[in-house]
Design an enzyme around this catalytic site. Structure first.
Site, PDB file in Angstrom:
ATOM      1  N   HIS A 298      -3.186  -1.043  -2.630  1.00 55.84           N
ATOM      2  CA  HIS A 298      -4.269  -0.198  -2.117  1.00 55.84           C
ATOM      3  C   HIS A 298      -4.003   1.198  -2.635  1.00 55.84           C
ATOM      4  CE1 HIS A 298      -4.118  -2.822   1.768  1.00 55.84           C
ATOM      5  NE2 HIS A 298      -4.614  -3.486   0.754  1.00 55.84           N
TER       6      HIS A 298
ATOM      7  N   ASP B 127      -2.856  -5.919   5.928  1.00 55.45           N
ATOM      8  CA  ASP B 127      -3.405  -6.729   4.827  1.00 55.45           C
ATOM      9  C   ASP B 127      -2.229  -7.479   4.182  1.00 55.45           C
ATOM     10  OD1 ASP B 127      -5.272  -7.737   3.035  1.00 55.45           O
ATOM     11  OD2 ASP B 127      -5.146  -6.021   1.674  1.00 55.45           O
TER      12      ASP B 127
ATOM     13  N   SER C 192       0.856  -1.189   0.000  1.00 57.89           N
ATOM     14  CA  SER C 192       0.000   0.000   0.000  1.00 57.89           C
ATOM     15  C   SER C 192       0.889   1.234   0.000  1.00 57.89           C
ATOM     16  CB  SER C 192      -1.044  -0.056   1.117  1.00 57.89           C
ATOM     17  OG  SER C 192      -0.518   0.242   2.371  1.00 57.89           O
TER      18      SER C 192
END
Ligand SMILES: C[S@@+](CC[C@H](N)C(=O)[O-])C[C@H]1O[C@@H](n2cnc3c(N)ncnc32)[C@H](O)[C@@H]1O
Lengths: 274, 198
Positions: free
Chosen positions: B43, B136, B16
């Site tokens: 992300h 994540d 991300s």
């Protein structure tokens, strides 16, 4: 395949077969990777250790099946989700449909109704709603009832309204619903134009001839073979020169039915029946 | 008993905050005839849908695609997950998309990609977790390791946000902890194990 993998494939197959035999919902050819994820979540929620346990519960407790159905089907939707799609419907497809004395539209896999209401709003703004009929179908009865009520949580409308404007809305979305505190209900004039009913792209066949089919983010949940069946049903429901709109990452490119269509708005995944 | 390592068919990469920059270092190292597919989930705030694909194509000799549902996963191709969809790998080596709820507040979610890769491809996957500000991907990395795949994490001290690589290191046994400039060459080595036969 390892023994463990073989086991888990067998368990999955048996569960889906049991559901089919007992409840006539056919998930046997759904895309496996995401189906497995949702089943893992269902195991936790329904407190089952294995898919075999889940199978036993579902066979003996219809209530457990209703709960499982919420995991098996994905109820995610928005008014005017992917605004460019709805803009293309308004600006490119409606000029054709306008030439018909009556306009029949089928929203296949309508979830809680957002897609159908979005189309009804566009038709209303383009002065076509009184000669239009929208059939909206799904396999999830709970969602169909919610769709029919046309009630959505108020806090979702900021997003809906942004989408509506990006999709080329002519006025203000607030003209199409009545807001209470926590929720808002879609106008009766819209609800009157939509007929919600139960229909499965996996097991049922065509029921009407329509000028536009909108089937968005439903085919992604099917394996290729089932996609072929479903696309066949959609094709057979379209009149000559009728339109088929898919989700923004769905395509006819891999389908044997592709030659029956031309690409009409390729970025927005709108096809026209030959 | 001598075991020859299994060929790596898919390099799955997630990150991300800051990960786009790292990919700008990693991707140029990959040769056009790479015999593995590269599947990436980041992300990112959903910009224009094709944004990520366009930025990445400028940095690699490989074709970069934002895949459609059911697109075959081909070696020597980079796939980036479209905004607002989860990206998954199926057993028959096609890519699948879903609009299921966000996982770890993210759609696309790295865990969803990694777990599906582990399930579909077992030992022929290498999972790479880059910089990021949440956890994540950690579960997914553990799953890849448990299915016999290779795990790679960007070294936290080189990460602009270290939470994601640190979570990866906590969750799974990691085969390689590397700074960005050494990740590309490792991926080339891993892909070579498949002999470049396809
Ligand atoms: C992600 S929602 C899409 C909602 C809406 N079309 C949209 O794009 O906003 C997928 C819907 O497909 C429905 N569905 C799943 N399997 C189906 C089937 N076999 N026949 C008809 N609908 C199905 C689900 O119940 C769910 O409502």
């Amino acid at each position: 395949m390892s023994a463990e993998e073989e086991h888990s494939a067998l368990e999955l197959g048996l569960l889906l077969e049991a559901i089919y035999q007992k409840y006539h919902y056919d998930f046997r050819q759904y895309a496996e990777a995401s189906l497995r994820r949702r089943l893992s979540a269902a195991l936790v929620q329904l407190r089952c250790a294995t898919l075999s346990d889940l199978q036993r519960r579902v066979l003996h407790e219809p209530k457990a099946f209703s709960e499982l159905l919420r995991f098996l089907t994905v109820q995610v939707s928005e008014l005017f989700r992917d605004p460019p799609y709805y803009r293309a419907i308004r600006e490119r497809v409606l000029p054709y449909l306008r030439t018909y004395p009556s306009i029949k539209i089928w929203v296949a896999g309508c979830s809680t109704g957002e897609e159908a209401y979005s189309l009804a709003i566009i038709l209303q703004e383009e002065g076509l709603l009184d000669r239009a009929m929208i059939y909206a179908t799904d396999i999830n009865g709970e969602s169909l009832r919610a769709a029919e009520a046309g009630v959505y949580q108020s806090d979702r409308f900021a997003r809906f309204s942004e989408n509506y404007l990006a999709a080329g809305g002519r006025g203000s979305l607030s003209e199409f619903y009545t807001a209470n505190y926590a929720s808002a209900v879609m106008d009766r004039s819209l609800r009157k134009a939509i007929l919600f009913s139960d229909h499965s792209l996996a097991t049922d066949s065509t029921f009407a001839e329509v000028e536009l089919v909108s089937c968005r983010n439903v085919l992604i949940y099917f394996e290729r073979e089932l996609q072929e069946r479903a696309i066949g049903v959609l094709r057979d429901s379209l009149c000559r020169k009728g339109f088929l709109g898919l989700g923004s990452k769905e395509t006819l490119r891999f389908s044997a039915h592709a030659p029956a269509f031309t690409e009409f708005a390729s970025d927005e995944r709108i096809y026209q029946r030959i | 008993m001598v075991t020859t390592p299994r060929p790596i068919d898919a390099l799955v990469i997630g990150g991300s905050a800051g990960a786009l920059e790292v990919l700008m270092t990693v991707l140029p190292a990959l040769p056009r005839d790479l015999s593995a597919a590269v599947v990436i989930v980041l992300h990112l705030a959903p910009h224009k849908p094709s944004y990520l694909r366009d930025v990445l194509s400028q940095r690699t000799a490989l074709a970069v695609r934002e895949p459609d549902d059911k697109e075959p996963m081909l070696p020597g191709t980079v796939y980036v997950g479209p905004p607002n969809y989860h990206l998954l790998i199926e057993r028959n080596r096609t890519l699948a998309l879903s609009v299921d709820d966000a996982v770890n507040f993210s759609r696309p979610s790295i865990d969803v990609l990694f777990e599906s890769a582990a399930e579909a491809l077992g030992p022929s996957v290498a999972g790479v977790l880059l910089t990021g500000a949440n956890d994540d991907g950690a579960r997914g990395l553990a799953r890849i390791r448990a299915s016999g795949g290779i795990t790679v994490v960007q070294s936290p001290e080189t990460a602009s946000a270290s939470a994601m690589p640190e979570a990866g290191i906590r969750a799974a046994a990691i085969d390689h902890v590397l700074p960005p400039e050494r990740i590309g060459p490792l991926l080339v080595e891993l892909a070579k194990r498949s002999g470049g036969s396809r």
